[in-house]
Write a protein that holds these residues in place. Structure first.
Motif, PDB file in Angstrom:
ATOM      1  N   GLY A  34      21.117 -35.532 -13.238  1.00  8.03           N
ATOM      2  CA  GLY A  34      20.343 -34.589 -12.418  1.00  8.03           C
ATOM      3  C   GLY A  34      19.202 -33.957 -13.207  1.00  8.03           C
ATOM      4  N   ILE A  93      20.343 -26.923  -4.873  1.00  7.22           N
ATOM      5  CA  ILE A  93      21.777 -26.780  -4.650  1.00  7.22           C
ATOM      6  C   ILE A  93      22.500 -27.845  -5.458  1.00  7.22           C
ATOM      7  N   ARG A 126      22.968 -28.055 -13.837  1.00 11.61           N
ATOM      8  CA  ARG A 126      21.666 -27.876 -13.188  1.00 11.61           C
ATOM      9  C   ARG A 126      21.329 -26.416 -12.943  1.00 11.61           C
ATOM     10  N   PRO A 169      17.436 -32.828   0.238  1.00 10.46           N
ATOM     11  CA  PRO A 169      18.494 -32.246  -0.601  1.00 10.46           C
ATOM     12  C   PRO A 169      18.035 -31.937  -2.023  1.00 10.46           C
ATOM     13  N   LYS A 170      17.229 -32.836  -2.589  1.00 14.79           N
ATOM     14  CA  LYS A 170      16.851 -32.674  -3.997  1.00 14.79           C
ATOM     15  C   LYS A 170      15.992 -31.433  -4.227  1.00 14.79           C
ATOM     16  N   ALA A 200      32.668 -38.573  -6.569  1.00 14.46           N
ATOM     17  CA  ALA A 200      31.359 -39.235  -6.501  1.00 14.46           C
ATOM     18  C   ALA A 200      30.663 -39.290  -7.858  1.00 14.46           C
ATOM     19  N   MET A 239      26.387 -30.025  -5.427  1.00 16.72           N
ATOM     20  CA  MET A 239      27.550 -30.230  -4.564  1.00 16.72           C
ATOM     21  C   MET A 239      28.651 -30.992  -5.297  1.00 16.72           C
ATOM     22  N   ALA A 250      23.565 -28.647   2.666  1.00 18.61           N
ATOM     23  CA  ALA A 250      23.133 -29.515   1.558  1.00 18.61           C
ATOM     24  C   ALA A 250      21.925 -30.363   1.915  1.00 18.61           C
ATOM     25  N   GLY A 251      21.717 -30.544   3.210  1.00 16.10           N
ATOM     26  CA  GLY A 251      20.601 -31.407   3.633  1.00 16.10           C
ATOM     27  C   GLY A 251      21.028 -32.849   3.825  1.00 16.10           C
ATOM     28  N   LEU A 252      22.332 -33.091   3.790  1.00 15.88           N
ATOM     29  CA  LEU A 252      22.826 -34.461   3.966  1.00 15.88           C
ATOM     30  C   LEU A 252      23.002 -34.805   5.442  1.00 15.88           C
ATOM     31  N   PHE A 265      31.929 -33.208  -4.576  1.00 12.74           N
ATOM     32  CA  PHE A 265      32.490 -33.959  -3.450  1.00 12.74           C
ATOM     33  C   PHE A 265      34.003 -34.093  -3.563  1.00 12.74           C
ATOM     34  N   ARG A 300      27.467 -29.875   4.857  1.00 17.92           N
ATOM     35  CA  ARG A 300      26.527 -30.983   4.654  1.00 17.92           C
ATOM     36  C   ARG A 300      25.152 -30.663   5.235  1.00 17.92           C
TER      37      ARG A 300
END
Lengths: 365, 280
Positions: free
Chosen positions: A99, A77, A150, A72-73, A85, A79, A50-52, A81, A47
């Motif tokens: 996306g 990357i 993406r 994150p955007k 999600a 992800m 991911a930047g979360l 889950f 995470r």
């Protein structure tokens, strides 16, 4: 390019350190699996990539650019889950396209990419359906599709198969491996299932209590675990450990602290252990290296008491004790052998496959 | 086998019987109002049990629209209620989200504070509210009543929204943030549509608070041009006599938007929109 580098990365919640000085270098197009028991910090590490999650200390690089402060955007990357999600109010098509829409791709490009991904994942027929109309496996495919449309630099997987049943899990495991070969992109995969880790990863990162224990190829980790934790965590059923001492009499041998058995140390490695003669050590041997018949010249007979037998089809797991000791150990033998529960039985320990660990630190000797 | 089947049937009959009795108890006052509004004379009480009385007439309804400023009250009520609804929904949607998703100093105190405000009866708040509105120069104005209604409806609405957001998996937002949304986009593109059942409840509550409220309106809105429907209705009641026919007719008309809203929005009230998004 999609290399990822973690330099002295920490994650702290107040005084609780959940990720402790993690250093990792993940190469472009590599499939790296972070594995460890619950609470070992593997998901938190993912995470943070991911930047979360914020990074308490240290730096994360994606393609040599520090991304600590990149949202994150903007990390390029994708992800997948654990709980899929998927956006429940959108159709499968809209889920896949979301996306791309956010990134202002043209309608044609979006359509082309969604079609392409849906063909790769076999979800072409379901594009108009809502997630609630899909089975668990189909939802997981859509989640994978949402990631691949993406074409990101790095794929992150957070225990994506843990909600699927056993059969589907094996099937999806193969599919993800195939997908990795097909799209040749860096993948970082988190799981607590060591079989997934062994079968999918180019390299495995074993974590425990927030600390990276070992980073290596699956086979190296299996054959040469750096400590008792890794040895015990990788392999199923888990490795057997016996406490005892290395004693030098006629030759060097391991004597169990229960005194019920001893095993000779191979002459090739005797020198290595000479400095620790008379020291307390832990001996480890995998269940598959204990057999019901002598396999080679290294096989050493040990008389055991069979406690439970567990047939699993092609083989039987035997849970046994040695002498009067209460500790239980396990081995796997072919299903044509029929040891009787409660009776004594002769097993053969392959002494060329023994692992020794420091009793206090757990480090491999 | 047969006895258990019989038991089931008896239980079913009993259940329906209880339901029918309660429905009748609930519906009886409404039917009484219908009867009163249709009576030719302004009588509140009658010995007749007929729902449609003898010589029934729509005179009261006609008079309501022709002799009384009923449409003005409807306009005022609609303007105030819709503004309160929009304000309530917008503010509750965002603040509920903040309370649900973020950790900040004063979060617990804030939530508790909102809850505490619900413990005081409206009459107790009248004087302080009145004084505050005087200081702000908002007595006898739409803005004054809108602020008052919004402030009293918001705590409940925020708690409702927060409670609903808590049930929406955070991973949906995280997925949106990875898919290219910033925090606000993740909120309004993914989370808000999923929270529609809670938004509907919040909206309905705000609307009804403003639409049927009397006590606060009676203090703040003194100018007859600003009167809302409840104030208008009360004006049919005089010292010596009450125009029960008009009262009944107006009450029924006032009821219509609320009932209509419930019927229209009922499908949104059905929760479970998040089904299928996550495991299970």
């Amino acid at each position: 390019m999609g290399s990822v580098r973690l330099e002295h990365v920490f994650k702290k919640y107040d005084s609780n350190i959940v990720v402790n000085d993690v250093n990792l270098n993940i190469n472009d197009k590599e499939f790296v699996v972070l594995v460890g028991p619950s609470g070992c910090g593997k998901s938190t590490t993912l995470r943070m990539i991911a930047g979360l999650e914020d990074i308490s200390q240290g730096t994360i690089f994606i393609d040599d650019s520090a991304v600590n402060d990149v949202p994150p955007k903007d990390r390029d990357i994708a992800m997948v889950f654990q709980n899929y999600a998927l956006y429940p109010h959108m159709s499968v098509y809209e889920n896949l396209a979301f996306g791309l829409k956010m990134r202002k791709y043209s309608k044609d490009e979006i359509q082309e990419r969604v079609q392409q991904a849906s063909v790769i994942l076999g979800i072409k027929e379901m594009l108009e359906r809502k997630p609630k109309a899909l089975s668990g496996g189909q939802r997981q495919r859509v989640a994978l599709g949402r990631a691949i449309v993406r074409k990101p630099k790095v794929f992150l997987f957070d225990e994506p198969l843990s909600n699927l049943d056993a059969n589907l899990r094996v099937q999806m495991r193969t599919e993800i491996s195939r997908l990795h070969k097909q799209i040749e992109t860096t993948m970082i995969y988190v799981t607590h299932d060591q079989i997934e880790a062994m079968s999918m990863g180019d390299r495995i990162v074993v974590m425990h209590k927030g600390i990276v224990q070992q980073v290596d190829t699956p086979l190296t980790i299996y054959n040469n675990p750096v400590n008792k934790f890794v040895a015990g965590f990788i392999g199923s059923p888990t490795m057997n450990f016996f406490d005892g001492k290395l004693l030098l009499q006629d030759s060097l041998a391991f004597e169990a602290s229960t005194k019920y058995f001893s095993l000779p140390i191979r002459s090739e490695i005797v020198q290595r252990f000479m400095p620790i003669v008379n020291s307390e050590v832990s001996l480890g041997i995998r269940p598959e290296h204990i057999s019901a018949k002598p396999q080679n010249s290294h096989s050493q007979i040990v008389n055991v008491n069979v406690v439970v037998t567990e047939p699993v089809g092609n083989e039987i797991f035997i849970y046994f004790t040695i002498g009067q000791a209460v500790e239980q150990y396990v081995c796997r033998i072919p299903s044509d052998m029929q040891p009787q529960t409660g009776r004594a039985f002769d097993l053969y320990f392959d002494v060329s496959k023994l692992h020794f660990f420091d009793k206090t630190t757990g480090a491999a000797l | 086998m047969t006895s258990s089947k019989n038991k089931k049937i008896i239980l079913r009959i009993l259940t329906h019987l209880v339901l029918v009795i309660f429905t009748l108890i609930a519906i009886y006052p409404v039917l009484q109002v219908v009867t009163i509004s249709l009576r030719p004379s302004d009588k509140l009480l009658s010995t007749s049990l007929e729902i449609i009385p003898q010589n029934a007439t729509l005179k009261s309804y006609v008079s309501l629209f022709t002799d009384q400023p009923f449409l003005l009250w409807v306009r005022n009520s609609a303007l105030i209620s819709l503004t309160v609804t929009l304000t309530g929904v917008a503010l509750a949607a965002m603040s509920g989200y903040a309370f649900s998703r973020f950790n900040f100093i004063g979060k617990k105190v804030g939530l508790l504070g909102l809850l505490v405000t619900q413990m005081f009866p409206a009459t107790m708040l009248l004087l302080p509210l009145y004084l505050m509105l005087i200081y702000l120069g908002l007595i006898n104005s739409y803005l004054g009543i809108i602020i008052t209604y919004s402030a009293t409806a918001l705590p409940f609405c925020i708690w409702t929204m927060k409670g609903y957001y808590d049930t929406i998996p955070i991973s949906l937002e995280e997925a949106a943030r990875i898919d290219g949304c910033n925090q606000f986009q993740a909120f309004y593109k993914v989370i808000l549509p999923l929270a529609s059942p809670a938004l509907v409840i919040t909206g309905l509550f705000s609307f009804m608070t403003a639409w049927s409220e009397y006590i606060v309106a009676a203090q703040i809105l003194q100018d007859t041009q600003l009167w809302t429907l409840p104030l208008g209705l009360k004006s049919f009641e005089a010292n010596m006599s009450t125009e029960w026919g008009l009262y009944g007719a107006a009450s029924l008309i006032v009821m219509i938007p609320v009932v209509a809203l419930f019927i229209i929005l009922s499908k949104w009230l059905v929760s479970g929109l998040t089904l299928g998004s996550v495991k299970g």
